[in-house]
Scaffold this active site. Structure first.
Site: not given
Length: 292
Positions: A9, A88-89, A113, A195, A244
């Site tokens: 992102q 991440s993503l 998500r 996170h 995660q």
């Protein structure tokens, strides 16, 4: 050895993926399939929308995922990774590109998500900030001493860490980090504390969706954010994907481990060039390139 890496992102831009859609029949078909799965024309927002449209988590995450995965698919035999990773993503993009998940399942998971994270952000006002010019340990120790929730969320490169948590706790930590010698502490324009423990409601929701998704052995090891280690076992991949959301992204450690395991060339697939810059900061000798 060649590593393909996938952005997260923040890499989005208006017009992303438009060339692919217009010039490649495989890409066009996949984009149209995505419009159908999502129930709205995400392509309109990607190609002709506003920055504001693209900043909505429910749009941003599937948009970046689509751009990245469709790029990988259009490469055909030129997508030949010895290893992959995503920030991440981007980990979802890496898993679909390397065959651990099919395209439709991956997109549904990314959409679920994004929605779950958006909801978690609405429960408790929260934010993130980038800290430049301090050692990891200094940032960790400052966060520990702050009242309220504030944690290290992204270990992006040496001297660049993102902290995540409650708005007041981030403010207090930012002041202390500046006093401790940070070159800069920059508030980020994000919807909430990704996170961090504040994503727990989203983690619980996503765990259910991940449990129902078929994950197969990928064509090469996928280095996952949670432990920065290579994984091919579907059960381990699932557990790490669930963890995660509330755990930090260990990008510095991931790139170092990939280099230690033989990676010399890093190819970024997706919007922007953020990961190429981070890889160079982590390992100056690595060759970097990208496609978008």
């Amino acid at each position: 050895m060649k590593a393909f890496v996938f952005p997260g992102q923040g890499a989005q831009f208006v017009g992303m993926g438009k060339d692919l859609y217009e010039n490649n029949p495989v890409a066009r078909e996949m984009f149209e399939q995505a419009n159908e799965i999502l129930g709205f024309r995400i392509t309109d927002l990607m190609f002709e929308g506003t920055d504001e449209d693209l900043r909505q988590t429910r749009v941003t995450q599937p948009a970046i995922f689509l751009h990245s995965v469709i790029l990988a698919k259009t490469l055909g035999d030129d997508f030949n990774p010895d290893m992959t990773a995503g920030h991440s993503l981007g980990e979802f993009s890496a898993l679909v590109a390397s065959g651990a998940m099919n395209f439709a399942d991956g997109l549904r998971l990314v959409s679920a998500r994004a929605m779950a994270m958006q909801k978690a952000c609405e429960i408790k006002p929260s934010t993130m900030a980038a800290v430049l010019g301090l050692d990891d340990e200094v940032v960790e120790n400052v966060c520990k001493d702050i009242d309220g929730v504030v944690v290290c969320a992204n270990y992006n490169s040496p001297g660049q860490i993102v902290i995540s948590g409650e708005i007041e706790a981030i403010k207090a930590a930012s002041e202390k980090l500046s006093a401790a010698g940070a070159r800069r502490v920059l508030p980020l324009k994000v919807g909430g504390a990704f996170h961090s423990p504040l994503m727990e409601p989203a983690r619980a929701e996503l765990a259910e969706a991940i449990a129902k998704t078929e994950i197969k052995e990928p064509i090469c090891p996928v280095y996952q954010n949670v432990d920065a280690l290579p994984h091919t076992d579907p059960a381990e991949i699932k557990a790490n994907l669930i963890a995660q959301l509330t755990a930090p992204v260990r990008w510095t450690q991931t790139v170092r481990n990939m280099v230690k395991d033989g990676a010399t060339e890093f190819v970024e697939l997706g919007p922007g060039k953020v990961l190429q810059g981070l890889v160079k900061k982590i390992e100056a000798s690595a060759t970097t390139s990208g496609m978008q």
